[in-house]
Scaffold this motif. Structure first.
Motif, PDB file in Angstrom:
ATOM      1  N   VAL A  94       0.861  -1.185   0.000  1.00  0.00           N
ATOM      2  CA  VAL A  94       0.000   0.000   0.000  1.00  0.00           C
ATOM      3  C   VAL A  94       0.893   1.228   0.000  1.00  0.00           C
ATOM      4  O   VAL A  94       1.308   1.728   1.035  1.00  0.00           O
ATOM      5  CB  VAL A  94      -0.951   0.003   1.223  1.00  0.00           C
ATOM      6  N   ARG A  95       1.189   1.702  -1.183  1.00  0.00           N
ATOM      7  CA  ARG A  95       2.096   2.829  -1.325  1.00  0.00           C
ATOM      8  C   ARG A  95       1.691   3.626  -2.545  1.00  0.00           C
ATOM      9  O   ARG A  95       0.833   3.226  -3.319  1.00  0.00           O
ATOM     10  CB  ARG A  95       3.532   2.343  -1.470  1.00  0.00           C
ATOM     11  N   GLY A  96       2.292   4.800  -2.674  1.00  0.00           N
ATOM     12  CA  GLY A  96       2.060   5.614  -3.856  1.00  0.00           C
ATOM     13  C   GLY A  96       1.183   6.818  -3.562  1.00  0.00           C
ATOM     14  O   GLY A  96       0.706   7.015  -2.443  1.00  0.00           O
ATOM     15  N   PRO A  97       0.943   7.632  -4.571  1.00  0.00           N
ATOM     16  CA  PRO A  97       0.147   8.855  -4.374  1.00  0.00           C
ATOM     17  C   PRO A  97      -1.348   8.558  -4.299  1.00  0.00           C
ATOM     18  O   PRO A  97      -1.855   7.642  -4.944  1.00  0.00           O
ATOM     19  CB  PRO A  97       0.476   9.683  -5.622  1.00  0.00           C
ATOM     20  N   LEU A  98      -2.045   9.333  -3.505  1.00  0.00           N
ATOM     21  CA  LEU A  98      -3.506   9.256  -3.421  1.00  0.00           C
ATOM     22  C   LEU A  98      -4.028  10.682  -3.313  1.00  0.00           C
ATOM     23  O   LEU A  98      -3.773  11.374  -2.326  1.00  0.00           O
ATOM     24  CB  LEU A  98      -3.939   8.441  -2.199  1.00  0.00           C
ATOM     25  N   LEU A 127      -0.414  11.412   0.466  1.00  0.00           N
ATOM     26  CA  LEU A 127      -1.801  11.878   0.372  1.00  0.00           C
ATOM     27  C   LEU A 127      -1.867  13.351  -0.011  1.00  0.00           C
ATOM     28  O   LEU A 127      -1.183  14.190   0.571  1.00  0.00           O
ATOM     29  CB  LEU A 127      -2.504  11.665   1.718  1.00  0.00           C
ATOM     30  N   THR A 128      -2.682  13.646  -1.002  1.00  0.00           N
ATOM     31  CA  THR A 128      -3.029  15.034  -1.336  1.00  0.00           C
ATOM     32  C   THR A 128      -4.505  15.210  -1.023  1.00  0.00           C
ATOM     33  O   THR A 128      -5.353  14.492  -1.555  1.00  0.00           O
ATOM     34  CB  THR A 128      -2.765  15.326  -2.825  1.00  0.00           C
ATOM     35  N   TRP A 129      -4.806  16.184  -0.156  1.00  0.00           N
ATOM     36  CA  TRP A 129      -6.175  16.402   0.336  1.00  0.00           C
ATOM     37  C   TRP A 129      -6.591  17.817  -0.065  1.00  0.00           C
ATOM     38  O   TRP A 129      -6.137  18.796   0.514  1.00  0.00           O
ATOM     39  CB  TRP A 129      -6.190  16.229   1.855  1.00  0.00           C
ATOM     40  N   CYS A 145     -10.058  10.148  -6.106  1.00  0.00           N
ATOM     41  CA  CYS A 145     -11.384  10.062  -5.499  1.00  0.00           C
ATOM     42  C   CYS A 145     -11.951  11.464  -5.329  1.00  0.00           C
ATOM     43  O   CYS A 145     -11.256  12.366  -4.851  1.00  0.00           O
ATOM     44  CB  CYS A 145     -11.299   9.346  -4.148  1.00  0.00           C
ATOM     45  N   TRP A 146     -13.190  11.635  -5.720  1.00  0.00           N
ATOM     46  CA  TRP A 146     -13.892  12.914  -5.559  1.00  0.00           C
ATOM     47  C   TRP A 146     -15.068  12.681  -4.629  1.00  0.00           C
ATOM     48  O   TRP A 146     -15.977  11.915  -4.942  1.00  0.00           O
ATOM     49  CB  TRP A 146     -14.363  13.411  -6.920  1.00  0.00           C
ATOM     50  N   GLN A 282      -4.998  -0.814  -4.734  1.00  0.00           N
ATOM     51  CA  GLN A 282      -5.341  -1.226  -3.378  1.00  0.00           C
ATOM     52  C   GLN A 282      -5.490  -0.039  -2.441  1.00  0.00           C
ATOM     53  O   GLN A 282      -6.363  -0.026  -1.573  1.00  0.00           O
ATOM     54  CB  GLN A 282      -4.272  -2.192  -2.843  1.00  0.00           C
ATOM     55  N   ARG A 283      -4.652   0.982  -2.614  1.00  0.00           N
ATOM     56  CA  ARG A 283      -4.742   2.135  -1.721  1.00  0.00           C
ATOM     57  C   ARG A 283      -6.090   2.846  -1.860  1.00  0.00           C
ATOM     58  O   ARG A 283      -6.631   3.347  -0.874  1.00  0.00           O
ATOM     59  CB  ARG A 283      -3.588   3.104  -1.982  1.00  0.00           C
ATOM     60  N   LEU A 284      -6.649   2.875  -3.085  1.00  0.00           N
ATOM     61  CA  LEU A 284      -7.956   3.493  -3.272  1.00  0.00           C
ATOM     62  C   LEU A 284      -9.051   2.634  -2.660  1.00  0.00           C
ATOM     63  O   LEU A 284      -9.939   3.154  -1.969  1.00  0.00           O
ATOM     64  CB  LEU A 284      -8.233   3.726  -4.764  1.00  0.00           C
ATOM     65  N   SER A 285      -8.988   1.329  -2.867  1.00  0.00           N
ATOM     66  CA  SER A 285      -9.993   0.434  -2.279  1.00  0.00           C
ATOM     67  C   SER A 285      -9.996   0.535  -0.757  1.00  0.00           C
ATOM     68  O   SER A 285     -11.052   0.598  -0.120  1.00  0.00           O
ATOM     69  CB  SER A 285      -9.729  -1.006  -2.718  1.00  0.00           C
TER      70      SER A 285
END
Length: 302
Positions: A94-98, A127-129, A145-146, A282-285
């Protein structure tokens, strides 16, 4: 012949430049010099035989070819990330940009802790929020994700309902005094503050018994910002339709009153939207699952 990783690197640089709208900003994100990032963009354009980005003195803009490539590049990079996840083990996968775009008030006051706890659980995620109430162009923004209150105006996205927001008519004691109200017609003569994104001069209400009524009040102030709407209600400028999760503390401490306890404004749906894919990262799920659990615990959201 260049290695496939080199091609992915070029695509990653192109996507980052597109998202940031600046070669220098993208270079900082990627740990490159501006000259290196420029060379990678130029090399990609040379290999594809087309101009991808128009450069002006103050800005960058994708060409038609660049816009088409951006969609394909995101899919290719997502496919590579999925491959990495399938062949990694445990939380290291579970890595990478989200990147998540959320509504301003809900994202700031309720959802931010869900996102931050998620990032702490998976520290390899970057994470970018971002908070935004206006509709976005999903592909151009480059988010994963929106989170949107109300309908999602993009039929290319998968939309998952997270919950429904209870909303009520509230007013300050200074505006209504000691009066109590049982029917919508009894409040029709009061001034109202309206949230233009959802209500204007027409407010549909439903009773606990299922009866319907449409209020057509005089709007003293209209705003597209829920914080300004709350201030207007607290100062006695007008009655406002506000979500319970947002005003529960004001209700508990008597700063605002539930004007019609047996009547409610239309519930709004909280949706999570994301791109269709054969296999979600996987990180999105995992984030969507954490988001659904977190929303369940917010008062005033079903």
């Amino acid at each position: 012949m260049s290695k496939p990783l080199d091609r992915l690197t070029l695509l990653e640089s192109f996507v980052r430049i597109s998202d940031r709208g600046s070669i220098s900003a993208a270079a900082r994100d990627l740990g490159l010099s501006q000259a290196s990032a420029s060379r990678q963009l130029k090399e990609l354009e040379t290999r594809l035989g087309t101009q991808l980005i128009r450069r002006t003195t103050h800005s960058l803009a994708l060409t038609q070819s660049g816009q088409a490539l951006l969609r394909d590049a995101r899919e290719l990079l997502a496919g590579w990330e999925n491959l990495q996840e399938r062949h990694s083990e445990g939380d290291q996968a579970v890595r990478g940009p989200l990147k998540v775009v959320a509504p301003v008030a809900l994202g700031q006051l309720q959802l931010a802790d869900i996102a931050l706890d998620f990032q702490l659980r998976y520290p390899q995620i970057s994470l970018t929020w971002e908070l935004e109430d206006q509709p976005i162009r999903f592909a151009e923004v480059g988010c994963d994700c929106w989170i949107k209150v109300g309908p999602v105006p993009d039929d290319t996205l998968i939309v998952r309902e997270l919950g429904r927001v209870e909303r009520m008519l509230v007013a300050s004691p200074g505006l209504v005094g000691a009066r109590s109200f049982a029917k919508p017609d009894e409040v029709a003569g009061l001034p109202f503050a309206a949230l233009t994104a959802f209500e204007g001069a027409r407010i549909p209400l439903t009773s606990s018994r299922g009866r319907r009524h449409e209020l057509k009040p005089r709007v003293a102030i209209a705003t597209n910002n829920i914080f300004a709407l709350q201030r207007a209600a607290l100062k006695g400028v007008g009655v406002a339709v506000l979500p319970r999760w947002f005003v529960q503390k004001d209700l508990d401490e008597g700063r605002l009153l539930d004007l019609l306890p047996k009547w409610r404004a239309a519930r709004l749906t909280i949706n999570a939207a994301f791109l269709p894919a054969r296999r979600q990262p996987q990180r999105l799920s995992l984030f969507l699952a954490a988001l659904a659990r977190g929303v369940e615990s917010i008062p005033g959201i079903e």
